[in-house]
Design an enzyme around this catalytic site. Structure first.
Site, PDB file in Angstrom:
ATOM      1  N   GLU A  91     -38.959  16.251 -34.190  1.00 34.67           N
ATOM      2  CA  GLU A  91     -38.217  16.311 -35.436  1.00 34.67           C
ATOM      3  C   GLU A  91     -37.837  15.235 -36.254  1.00 34.67           C
ATOM      4  OE1 GLU A  91     -36.340  20.680 -34.632  1.00 34.67           O
ATOM      5  OE2 GLU A  91     -35.255  18.944 -33.558  1.00 34.67           O
ATOM      6  N   CYS A 104     -33.781  10.149 -40.764  1.00 34.22           N
ATOM      7  CA  CYS A 104     -33.216   9.998 -39.034  1.00 34.22           C
ATOM      8  C   CYS A 104     -34.691  10.245 -38.495  1.00 34.22           C
ATOM      9  CB  CYS A 104     -32.411  10.915 -38.800  1.00 34.22           C
ATOM     10  SG  CYS A 104     -31.807  11.000 -36.973  1.00 34.22           S
ATOM     11  N   CYS A 111     -36.431  13.242 -24.394  1.00 31.03           N
ATOM     12  CA  CYS A 111     -35.607  11.803 -23.828  1.00 31.03           C
ATOM     13  C   CYS A 111     -35.567  12.052 -22.514  1.00 31.03           C
ATOM     14  CB  CYS A 111     -34.617  11.620 -24.651  1.00 31.03           C
ATOM     15  SG  CYS A 111     -33.961  10.092 -24.472  1.00 31.03           S
ATOM     16  N   CYS A 115     -28.481  12.233 -21.236  1.00 29.64           N
ATOM     17  CA  CYS A 115     -26.967  12.208 -21.761  1.00 29.64           C
ATOM     18  C   CYS A 115     -26.655  13.691 -21.927  1.00 29.64           C
ATOM     19  CB  CYS A 115     -26.962  11.676 -23.183  1.00 29.64           C
ATOM     20  SG  CYS A 115     -27.462  10.038 -23.108  1.00 29.64           S
ATOM     21  N   CYS A 118     -26.310  15.967 -25.258  1.00 32.89           N
ATOM     22  CA  CYS A 118     -27.203  15.680 -26.143  1.00 32.89           C
ATOM     23  C   CYS A 118     -28.528  16.856 -26.160  1.00 32.89           C
ATOM     24  CB  CYS A 118     -27.984  14.325 -26.133  1.00 32.89           C
ATOM     25  SG  CYS A 118     -29.408  14.286 -27.253  1.00 32.89           S
ATOM     26  N   CYS A 335     -26.523  14.954 -35.195  1.00 34.17           N
ATOM     27  CA  CYS A 335     -26.968  14.064 -34.146  1.00 34.17           C
ATOM     28  C   CYS A 335     -26.856  14.784 -32.995  1.00 34.17           C
ATOM     29  CB  CYS A 335     -25.885  13.068 -33.823  1.00 34.17           C
ATOM     30  SG  CYS A 335     -25.616  11.806 -35.242  1.00 34.17           S
TER      31      CYS A 335
HETATM   32  N1  SAH Z   1     -31.091   7.731 -27.806  1.00 33.28           N
HETATM   33  C1  SAH Z   1     -30.587   6.746 -28.919  1.00 33.28           C
HETATM   34  C2  SAH Z   1     -30.942   7.311 -30.326  1.00 33.28           C
HETATM   35  C3  SAH Z   1     -30.854   8.793 -30.512  1.00 33.28           C
HETATM   36  S1  SAH Z   1     -29.450   9.782 -30.468  1.00 33.28           S
HETATM   37  C4  SAH Z   1     -29.089   6.717 -28.654  1.00 33.28           C
HETATM   38  O1  SAH Z   1     -28.819   7.713 -27.747  1.00 33.28           O
HETATM   39  O2  SAH Z   1     -28.407   6.079 -28.960  1.00 33.28           O
HETATM   40  C5  SAH Z   1     -28.470   9.259 -31.865  1.00 33.28           C
HETATM   41  C6  SAH Z   1     -27.001   9.319 -31.661  1.00 33.28           C
HETATM   42  O3  SAH Z   1     -26.561  10.695 -31.464  1.00 33.28           O
HETATM   43  C7  SAH Z   1     -26.328   8.660 -30.462  1.00 33.28           C
HETATM   44  O4  SAH Z   1     -25.508   7.917 -30.759  1.00 33.28           O
HETATM   45  C8  SAH Z   1     -26.162   9.947 -29.506  1.00 33.28           C
HETATM   46  O5  SAH Z   1     -25.011   9.497 -28.589  1.00 33.28           O
HETATM   47  C9  SAH Z   1     -25.428  10.825 -30.382  1.00 33.28           C
HETATM   48  N2  SAH Z   1     -25.460  12.092 -30.070  1.00 33.28           N
HETATM   49  C10 SAH Z   1     -26.210  12.784 -29.036  1.00 33.28           C
HETATM   50  N3  SAH Z   1     -25.756  14.044 -28.879  1.00 33.28           N
HETATM   51  C11 SAH Z   1     -24.968  14.240 -29.701  1.00 33.28           C
HETATM   52  C12 SAH Z   1     -23.898  15.185 -30.031  1.00 33.28           C
HETATM   53  N4  SAH Z   1     -24.126  16.552 -29.514  1.00 33.28           N
HETATM   54  N5  SAH Z   1     -22.991  15.162 -31.051  1.00 33.28           N
HETATM   55  C13 SAH Z   1     -22.867  14.026 -31.572  1.00 33.28           C
HETATM   56  N6  SAH Z   1     -23.557  13.020 -31.376  1.00 33.28           N
HETATM   57  C14 SAH Z   1     -24.567  13.057 -30.457  1.00 33.28           C
HETATM   58 FE1  SF4 Z   2     -31.765  10.388 -25.293  1.00 34.67          FE
HETATM   59 FE2  SF4 Z   2     -29.829  12.041 -26.586  1.00 34.67          FE
HETATM   60 FE3  SF4 Z   2     -29.221  10.079 -24.871  1.00 34.67          FE
HETATM   61 FE4  SF4 Z   2     -30.281   9.430 -27.132  1.00 34.67          FE
HETATM   62  S1  SF4 Z   2     -28.376  10.695 -26.615  1.00 34.67           S
HETATM   63  S2  SF4 Z   2     -30.526   8.513 -25.163  1.00 34.67           S
HETATM   64  S3  SF4 Z   2     -31.714  10.866 -27.537  1.00 34.67           S
HETATM   65  S4  SF4 Z   2     -30.205  11.934 -24.249  1.00 34.67           S
END
Ligand code: SAH
Ligand code: SF4
Length: 344
Positions: A91, A104, A111, A115, A118, A335
């Site tokens: 996406e 974006c 991934c 996390c 996410c 995000c």
């Molecule tokens: N993998 C990279 C970039 C993609 S995620 C990273 O983790 O930095 C982009 C941003 O969205 C990151 O800061 C991540 O921590 C944040 N993010 C992920 N899930 C989220 C959520 N549910 N609410 C708000 N931010 C989130």
């Molecule tokens: Fe991967 Fe989501 Fe963690 Fe970014 S926030 S590193 S996209 S699992």
């Protein structure tokens, strides 16, 4: 078939030599791709049909097939789901805000970092994107915006995937888009966001690039951060912040720390104070955003009052902090909400 967007200029030039074509054809092709945004061989009417046929037979122009597009109710955010050549999905999101058109984009399908909050992490890792698949996301939106006389102004690697877990292809894509003779998109208009892979941060530092760097921090103590971002076990906070300090010292550039505010988890005054003490004296900025909901995580977004209190504490320590607007929530384009059901 290899994507044409996977090739840099010198690779196209060598192809011309291989095909017995004059090298200026490479300039025409490069110009067509990255200045005119031509996305199929037929559009290159300035080159002979024989060469157009060679391009069509040897290179793939269709990196991404648009599967669905969703527009947010306010019309400011567009999320597109693309099918890759092998059937996997990614996406990309366009966010319009005043004069900015921020894109974006994804660096991987899925991934591997897991996390917990996410949606992409919840779907797991599918594969790395090639540099051309990363470039193609930008070209898709460039063409779309051109139709309304508009341009992409910023590109953030904050879609699916961990860009530093696909370092060469991500930086390869940025370098290709950066070429002054081609797309000519300034390095300072790119932002890479990383979960904090220290060896890659060190490599990035040594390369002294002008690209902006954002670090997903989200917690100020290891136990809490590890419970949210499993990668913290391997790269704990203090080591990560040392790498960040070195980055700032060597490049002179500011770092952004990202912090998804989760109610009663990391939006507490204790976390804010701990964070402020850890960041003291650093050339940095804290970017907070209320957590976006995702199917596999029960944590709730912070409240406005709690977010403001968090910011106030950081301000009190002289740490610049912003509370980012939540955008595109109604189309799950916020995000960490980029997820593809069934994963492709
Ligand atoms: N993998 C990279 C970039 C993609 S995620 C990273 O983790 O930095 C982009 C941003 O969205 C990151 O800061 C991540 O921590 C944040 N993010 C992920 N899930 C989220 C959520 N549910 N609410 C708000 N931010 C989130
Ligand atoms: Fe991967 Fe989501 Fe963690 Fe970014 S926030 S590193 S996209 S699992």
């Amino acid at each position: 078939m290899r994507l044409i967007y996977d090739l840099n200029f010198s690779e196209i030039a060598s192809l011309m030599v291989e095909w017995g074509e004059p090298v200026y054809r490479a300039h025409q092709i490069w110009n067509g791709l990255y200045r005119q945004y031509w996305n199929s061989p037929e559009r290159f009417t300035n080159i002979p049909t024989s060469l157009r046929n060679l391009l069509a037979e040897n290179l793939e122009f269709k990196a991404l097939a648009l599967a669905t597009t969703l527009n947010s109710a306010d019309g400011q955010t567009v999320k597109s789901l693309f099918k890759l050549q092998d059937g996997k999905f990614i996406e990309a999101v366009l966010m319009r805000y005043e004069k900015r058109n921020t894109l974006c984009i994804s660096s991987q399908a899925g991934c591997a970092m897991g996390c917990v909050f996410c949606a992409t992490g919840q779907m797991g890792f599918k594969r790395n994107l090639s540099s051309g698949e990363i470039v193609a996301q930008v070209m898709y939106y460039s063409l779309l915006l051109r139709e309304e006389d508009n341009v992409v102004t910023n590109v953030v690697l904050m879609g699916m995937g961990e860009p530093f877990n696909n370092y060469d292809n991500t930086l390869g894509a940025i370098d290709r888009l950066n070429d002054p003779k081609g797309y000519n998109f300034g390095a300072r208009r790119f932002t890479i966001s990383t979960v904090g892979l220290i060896p890659a941060i060190r490599r990035f530092t040594a390369e002294k690039r002008q690209i902006n760097l954002a670090i997903s921090l989200h917690a100020a103590e290891d136990a809490l951060r590890t419970s949210m971002l499993p990668v913290n076990k391997r790269y704990p906070i203090d080591d990560l912040l040392t790498a960040c300090r070195d980055y700032i010292a060597i490049t002179g550039r500011r770092i952004t720390f990202e912090w998804a505010l989760i109610n009663e988890v990391n939006d507490t005054p204790e976390q804010a104070i701990m964070l402020a003490k850890k960041l003291k004296g650093m050339l940095c900025h804290v970017n907070t955003i209320p957590l976006n909901p995702s199917p596999g995580y029960s944590g709730q977004a912070t409240t406005r009052e709690r977010a403001e209190k968090f910011k106030q504490i950081l301000d009190g320590y002289g740490i610049p902090c912003t509370i980012r607007l939540r955008r595109g929530i109604d189309i799950m384009a916020g995000c960490g909400q980029l997820v593809v059901k069934n994963g492709g």
